[in-house]
Design a protein around this motif. Structure first.
Motif, PDB file in Angstrom:
ATOM      1  N   ALA A   1      46.329  25.940  34.476  1.00 20.14           N
ATOM      2  CA  ALA A   1      46.570  25.465  35.574  1.00 20.14           C
ATOM      3  C   ALA A   1      47.227  26.281  36.416  1.00 20.14           C
ATOM      4  CB  ALA A   1      47.237  24.220  35.943  1.00 20.14           C
ATOM      5  N   HIS A   2      48.186  26.728  35.955  1.00 22.75           N
ATOM      6  CA  HIS A   2      48.602  28.436  36.166  1.00 22.75           C
ATOM      7  C   HIS A   2      47.678  29.563  36.271  1.00 22.75           C
ATOM      8  CE1 HIS A   2      52.805  30.205  36.569  1.00 22.75           C
ATOM      9  NE2 HIS A   2      52.409  30.750  37.643  1.00 22.75           N
TER      10      HIS A   2
ATOM     11  N   SER B   1      46.130  28.486  40.089  1.00 26.65           N
ATOM     12  CA  SER B   1      46.395  28.983  41.275  1.00 26.65           C
ATOM     13  C   SER B   1      46.458  30.940  41.492  1.00 26.65           C
ATOM     14  CB  SER B   1      48.428  28.621  40.989  1.00 26.65           C
ATOM     15  OG  SER B   1      48.664  28.917  41.638  1.00 26.65           O
TER      16      SER B   1
ATOM     17  N   GLN C   1      43.000  31.346  43.038  1.00 26.19           N
ATOM     18  CA  GLN C   1      43.305  31.082  44.094  1.00 26.19           C
ATOM     19  C   GLN C   1      43.738  32.045  45.477  1.00 26.19           C
ATOM     20  OE1 GLN C   1      40.572  28.335  44.969  1.00 26.19           O
ATOM     21  NE2 GLN C   1      41.384  28.230  46.011  1.00 26.19           N
ATOM     22  N   GLU C   2      45.235  32.310  44.708  1.00 24.57           N
ATOM     23  CA  GLU C   2      45.910  33.544  45.597  1.00 24.57           C
ATOM     24  C   GLU C   2      44.676  34.243  46.680  1.00 24.57           C
ATOM     25  OE1 GLU C   2      49.763  36.166  45.383  1.00 24.57           O
ATOM     26  OE2 GLU C   2      49.618  33.767  44.366  1.00 24.57           O
TER      27      GLU C   2
END
Length: 101
Positions: free
Chosen positions: A45-46, A49, A52-53
Protein backbone atom coordinates in the motif's frame (compact mmCIF):
# COMPACT_ATOMS: atom_id res chain seq x y z
CA UNK A 1 7.94 13.36 -23.06
CA UNK A 2 9.38 9.86 -22.49
CA UNK A 3 12.50 9.32 -20.42
CA UNK A 4 15.75 8.33 -22.11
CA UNK A 5 16.90 4.71 -21.73
CA UNK A 6 19.96 4.17 -19.55
CA UNK A 7 22.97 2.31 -20.93
CA UNK A 8 23.99 -1.05 -19.53
CA UNK A 9 26.92 0.64 -17.75
CA UNK A 10 24.69 3.32 -16.27
CA UNK A 11 22.33 0.63 -14.98
CA UNK A 12 25.18 -1.37 -13.47
CA UNK A 13 26.63 1.75 -11.82
CA UNK A 14 23.26 2.72 -10.35
CA UNK A 15 22.59 -0.81 -9.09
CA UNK A 16 25.79 -0.63 -7.02
CA UNK A 17 24.03 2.10 -5.02
CA UNK A 18 20.99 -0.15 -4.42
CA UNK A 19 22.00 -3.39 -2.66
CA UNK A 20 19.49 -6.16 -3.20
CA UNK A 21 18.34 -4.82 -6.57
CA UNK A 22 19.19 -6.60 -9.83
CA UNK A 23 18.69 -6.20 -13.58
CA UNK A 24 17.18 -8.79 -15.90
CA UNK A 25 14.98 -8.75 -19.00
CA UNK A 26 15.09 -4.94 -19.29
CA UNK A 27 13.78 -4.47 -15.73
CA UNK A 28 15.21 -3.72 -12.31
CA UNK A 29 13.75 -5.73 -9.46
CA UNK A 30 13.98 -6.65 -5.81
CA UNK A 31 12.21 -8.96 -3.39
CA UNK A 32 11.65 -7.81 0.18
CA UNK A 33 11.04 -10.18 3.10
CA UNK A 34 8.85 -9.02 5.95
CA UNK A 35 7.72 -10.37 9.31
CA UNK A 36 4.13 -11.11 8.35
CA UNK A 37 1.57 -10.97 5.59
CA UNK A 38 0.08 -7.86 7.18
CA UNK A 39 3.46 -6.08 7.07
CA UNK A 40 3.93 -7.11 3.44
CA UNK A 41 0.44 -5.81 2.58
CA UNK A 42 1.18 -2.50 4.30
CA UNK A 43 4.40 -2.14 2.29
CA UNK A 44 2.47 -2.74 -0.94
CA UNK A 45 0.00 0.00 0.00
CA UNK A 46 2.85 2.39 0.80
CA UNK A 47 4.61 1.60 -2.50
CA UNK A 48 1.33 2.19 -4.36
CA UNK A 49 1.08 5.63 -2.77
CA UNK A 50 4.62 6.54 -3.86
CA UNK A 51 3.90 5.28 -7.37
CA UNK A 52 0.84 7.50 -7.60
CA UNK A 53 2.87 10.48 -6.41
CA UNK A 54 5.58 9.82 -9.03
CA UNK A 55 3.09 8.76 -11.71
CA UNK A 56 5.39 5.80 -12.33
CA UNK A 57 4.15 2.29 -11.63
CA UNK A 58 5.82 -1.08 -11.15
CA UNK A 59 4.66 -4.66 -11.15
CA UNK A 60 4.11 -5.67 -7.52
CA UNK A 61 3.73 -9.24 -6.33
CA UNK A 62 2.47 -9.84 -2.81
CA UNK A 63 3.33 -13.17 -1.19
CA UNK A 64 2.71 -14.42 2.33
CA UNK A 65 5.56 -12.37 3.76
CA UNK A 66 7.26 -11.09 0.62
CA UNK A 67 6.87 -8.22 -1.81
CA UNK A 68 8.50 -8.34 -5.24
CA UNK A 69 8.87 -5.10 -7.15
CA UNK A 70 9.80 -5.12 -10.84
CA UNK A 71 9.98 -1.95 -12.90
CA UNK A 72 10.85 -0.45 -16.26
CA UNK A 73 9.55 2.53 -18.22
CA UNK A 74 6.72 1.72 -20.59
CA UNK A 75 6.75 5.21 -22.12
CA UNK A 76 10.39 4.72 -23.17
CA UNK A 77 9.80 1.36 -24.84
CA UNK A 78 9.93 -0.95 -21.78
CA UNK A 79 13.53 -0.17 -20.89
CA UNK A 80 15.18 1.08 -17.71
CA UNK A 81 15.33 4.85 -17.23
CA UNK A 82 16.16 7.29 -14.46
CA UNK A 83 12.48 7.19 -13.40
CA UNK A 84 12.87 3.53 -12.45
CA UNK A 85 15.78 4.32 -10.18
CA UNK A 86 13.90 7.22 -8.63
CA UNK A 87 11.10 4.82 -7.70
CA UNK A 88 13.56 2.19 -6.45
CA UNK A 89 15.32 4.75 -4.23
CA UNK A 90 12.02 5.91 -2.76
CA UNK A 91 11.00 2.31 -2.00
CA UNK A 92 14.39 1.64 -0.42
CA UNK A 93 13.89 4.63 1.85
CA UNK A 94 10.48 3.47 3.09
CA UNK A 95 10.99 -0.31 3.28
CA UNK A 96 12.90 -0.36 6.62
CA UNK A 97 9.95 1.32 8.37
CA UNK A 98 7.92 -1.78 7.47
CA UNK A 99 10.60 -4.16 8.74
CA UNK A 100 11.61 -5.21 5.23
CA UNK A 101 14.90 -6.87 4.55
Amino acid sequence: MPSEPLSQKEIEDRLRELPGWAFEDDRIFRTYRLGSHFAASALVAHIASVQQELNHHSDLTLGYNTVRLSVNSHDAGDVVTESDFTLAERVEALAPAHGAS
